[in-house]
Design a protein around this motif. Structure first.
Motif, PDB file in Angstrom:
ATOM      1  N   THR A 184       0.844  -1.189   0.000  1.00 53.92           N
ATOM      2  CA  THR A 184       0.000   0.000   0.000  1.00 53.92           C
ATOM      3  C   THR A 184       0.880   1.240   0.000  1.00 53.92           C
ATOM      4  N   VAL A 185       0.324   2.362  -0.398  1.00 55.88           N
ATOM      5  CA  VAL A 185       1.015   3.646  -0.286  1.00 55.88           C
ATOM      6  C   VAL A 185       0.545   4.271   1.024  1.00 55.88           C
ATOM      7  N   LEU A 186       1.264   3.983   2.104  1.00 51.58           N
ATOM      8  CA  LEU A 186       0.859   4.434   3.434  1.00 51.58           C
ATOM      9  C   LEU A 186       1.517   5.754   3.827  1.00 51.58           C
ATOM     10  N   ASP A 187       2.593   6.113   3.146  1.00 54.43           N
ATOM     11  CA  ASP A 187       3.229   7.407   3.418  1.00 54.43           C
ATOM     12  C   ASP A 187       3.835   7.904   2.110  1.00 54.43           C
ATOM     13  N   SER A 188       3.025   8.591   1.337  1.00 53.33           N
ATOM     14  CA  SER A 188       3.416   9.034  -0.006  1.00 53.33           C
ATOM     15  C   SER A 188       4.638   9.940   0.033  1.00 53.33           C
ATOM     16  N   ARG A 189       5.446   9.835  -1.011  1.00 51.29           N
ATOM     17  CA  ARG A 189       6.584  10.752  -1.147  1.00 51.29           C
ATOM     18  C   ARG A 189       6.174  12.042  -1.848  1.00 51.29           C
ATOM     19  N   HIS A 190       4.914  12.139  -2.254  1.00 47.76           N
ATOM     20  CA  HIS A 190       4.417  13.317  -2.969  1.00 47.76           C
ATOM     21  C   HIS A 190       3.529  14.175  -2.067  1.00 47.76           C
ATOM     22  N   GLU A 191       3.466  15.455  -2.375  1.00 48.41           N
ATOM     23  CA  GLU A 191       2.500  16.348  -1.731  1.00 48.41           C
ATOM     24  C   GLU A 191       1.152  16.285  -2.435  1.00 48.41           C
ATOM     25  N   PHE A 192       1.160  15.833  -3.680  1.00 47.25           N
ATOM     26  CA  PHE A 192      -0.041  15.703  -4.503  1.00 47.25           C
ATOM     27  C   PHE A 192       0.042  14.346  -5.181  1.00 47.25           C
ATOM     28  N   PRO A 193      -1.002  13.523  -5.148  1.00 50.83           N
ATOM     29  CA  PRO A 193      -0.898  12.140  -5.632  1.00 50.83           C
ATOM     30  C   PRO A 193      -0.547  12.048  -7.106  1.00 50.83           C
ATOM     31  N   GLN A 194       0.276  11.068  -7.434  1.00 51.75           N
ATOM     32  CA  GLN A 194       0.699  10.822  -8.811  1.00 51.75           C
ATOM     33  C   GLN A 194       0.266   9.410  -9.207  1.00 51.75           C
ATOM     34  N   TYR A 195      -0.140   9.271 -10.479  1.00 47.83           N
ATOM     35  CA  TYR A 195      -0.620   7.981 -10.964  1.00 47.83           C
ATOM     36  C   TYR A 195       0.133   7.576 -12.223  1.00 47.83           C
ATOM     37  N   LEU A 196       0.189   6.253 -12.446  1.00 44.44           N
ATOM     38  CA  LEU A 196       0.841   5.745 -13.649  1.00 44.44           C
ATOM     39  C   LEU A 196       0.025   6.088 -14.892  1.00 44.44           C
ATOM     40  N   PRO A 197       0.719   6.380 -16.008  1.00 43.53           N
ATOM     41  CA  PRO A 197      -0.001   6.513 -17.272  1.00 43.53           C
ATOM     42  C   PRO A 197      -0.327   5.109 -17.783  1.00 43.53           C
ATOM     43  N   VAL A 198      -1.279   4.909 -18.652  1.00 41.59           N
ATOM     44  CA  VAL A 198      -2.015   5.935 -19.340  1.00 41.59           C
ATOM     45  C   VAL A 198      -3.388   6.161 -18.737  1.00 41.59           C
ATOM     46  N   ASN A 199      -3.840   5.218 -17.929  1.00 40.25           N
ATOM     47  CA  ASN A 199      -5.204   5.275 -17.412  1.00 40.25           C
ATOM     48  C   ASN A 199      -5.336   5.927 -16.048  1.00 40.25           C
TER      49      ASN A 199
END
Length: 400
Positions: free
Chosen positions: A249-264
């Motif tokens: 799981t992503v329990l402590d993201s390294r981003h301030e704003f969520p990032q998602y894989l392309p393309v979907n």
């Protein structure tokens, strides 16, 4: 609103036999222990530590024949507030004392062998620390998949109090929906009526009524129940715990704003952590429940909902959700900055979805804000101006 249970709850053994077969198969094919060192792994080496249907999500994100890689980080211990007293469940499932709901776990140290373990896990989910009430400013609901729906921007407020939880929202965009509002209150106790109101600028009036818990809202794939993993009143389902398994799981993201894989944009592009999780399954016990079955992978320490799969009465999966968290040391809680809800066809193939995106600095906590039925009374919409906070200095949204 009718709130009584539709039938007597099934015995745990009968509930286990009734849950969707793919969940029992998944439990049999996975193990309680899975060594995994920090590092980067091709996703096809990690499918045993993801819930069912995640392989299909990954498969759709393969670009130019390249399989996505997952960055795994070392596990951490998170200190979250827990009750210092022993709680009990009433025969009807009510928690004996909900004074601290929204602030601490009533059943810390829960074991799968405990009596009514599934229901106790759900009470931990409902009562886990949220840092008091919290506010999302200008968060986005973005369409995902090959035919995405239009972008929606809104404010949201979630409140938690001794008697129940409340929600309200204000639409900012698109322009034809700007100014529309919604508000609802959900009591903790069985047989206490909930309510939900919507307000439209065009009609200038608040309308009450039962909003179906399984129907998409505002043209998205999110529903009243399928919001932050699962939201609702415990008695709409009969709950059973199938056991414990590790999941990524992503329990402590390294981003301030969520990032998602392309393309979907169906899967987070982030750092992942292996966490022990309880698989808790709910079987519809009330005609207004949003799904036939709900499967929750709950973190065994924090009881955050890491993954959720929703099923029809026949046990066919129709939606899957994964959440992206970021740890707040100040409020001792994991803050949800991203959610990916994906609809599945009858063969488990993803066909469309919605991603929730919120900037970490735009999520404001209000530890002392009251949360009761009067504060979240939807009848007041249109008769008084409901206040919202300003973004903190230096927090800019909409430029990610």
């Amino acid at each position: 609103v009718e709130t009584s249970a539709a039938q007597e709850p099934l015995a745990p053994e009968a509930l286990i036999e009734a849950v969707p077969a793919e969940l029992r198969t998944w439990m049999a094919q996975t193990s309680l222990s899975r060594p995994l060192s920090p590092g980067s792994y091709p996703v096809d080496q990690l499918l045993d530590v993801f819930p069912p249907h995640t392989p299909q999500l990954f498969a759709t994100e393969v670009t130019s024949g390249t399989v996505p890689a997952i960055r795994v980080v070392a596990p951490r211990v998170y200190q979250v507030p827990v009750s210092d007293r022993v709680h009990q469940l009433a025969p009807n499932g009510n928690l004996d004392d909900t004074t601290r709901c929204g602030r601490e776990l009533p059943f810390p140290g829960l074991l799968p062998s405990a009596n009514r373990a599934g229901l106790k896990a759900v009470w931990n989910l409902l009562c886990r620390n949220r840092g008091g009430s919290y506010e999302y400013l200008a968060h986005r609901l973005r369409g995902s998949g090959p035919d995405p729906h239009r972008l929606i921007i809104m404010n949201g407020w979630n409140g938690f109090g001794p008697q129940g939880s409340g929600i309200r929202g204000l639409l900012i965009s698109p322009n034809d929906q700007k100014g529309n509002e919604m508000m609802g209150w959900m009591p903790w106790a069985r047989d206490a009526a909930d309510d939900f109101y919507s307000y439209q600028v065009e009609t200038r009036r608040a309308r009450g009524g039962s909003v179906p818990r399984g129907v998409g809202m505002m043209g998205t794939y999110f529903t009243r129940e399928r919001s932050f993993g699962w939201d609702g009143q415990f008695y709409f389902y009969d709950w059973v715990m199938l056991g414990e398994r590790p999941v990524l799981t992503v329990l402590d993201s390294r981003h301030e704003f969520p990032q998602y894989l392309p393309v979907n944009r169906w899967f987070p592009d982030d750092q992942w952590m292996l966490r022990p999780a309880f698989l808790v399954v709910g079987k519809r016990a009330h005609k207004q429940a949003g799904s036939g079955y709900v499967a929750l992978w709950l973190d065994t320490a924090t009881f955050e909902p890491l993954w959720t799969i929703y099923y029809t009465e026949a046990g066919t999966s129709h939606n899957i959700m994964g959440l992206t968290f970021k740890w707040s040391a100040q409020y001792q809680r994991h803050v949800t900055i991203g959610k990916s809800m994906v609809e599945l066809d009858g063969n488990g193939v993803p066909v469309g979805g919605t991603v929730f995106e919120a900037k970490f600095c735009s999520i404001l906590h209000h530890p002392d804000a009251p949360a009761d039925a009067s504060v979240f009374n939807g009848r007041q919409m249109g008769t008084k101006t409901l206040s919202w906070s300003n973004l903190p200095a230096g927090c800019v949204v909409g430029q990610e």
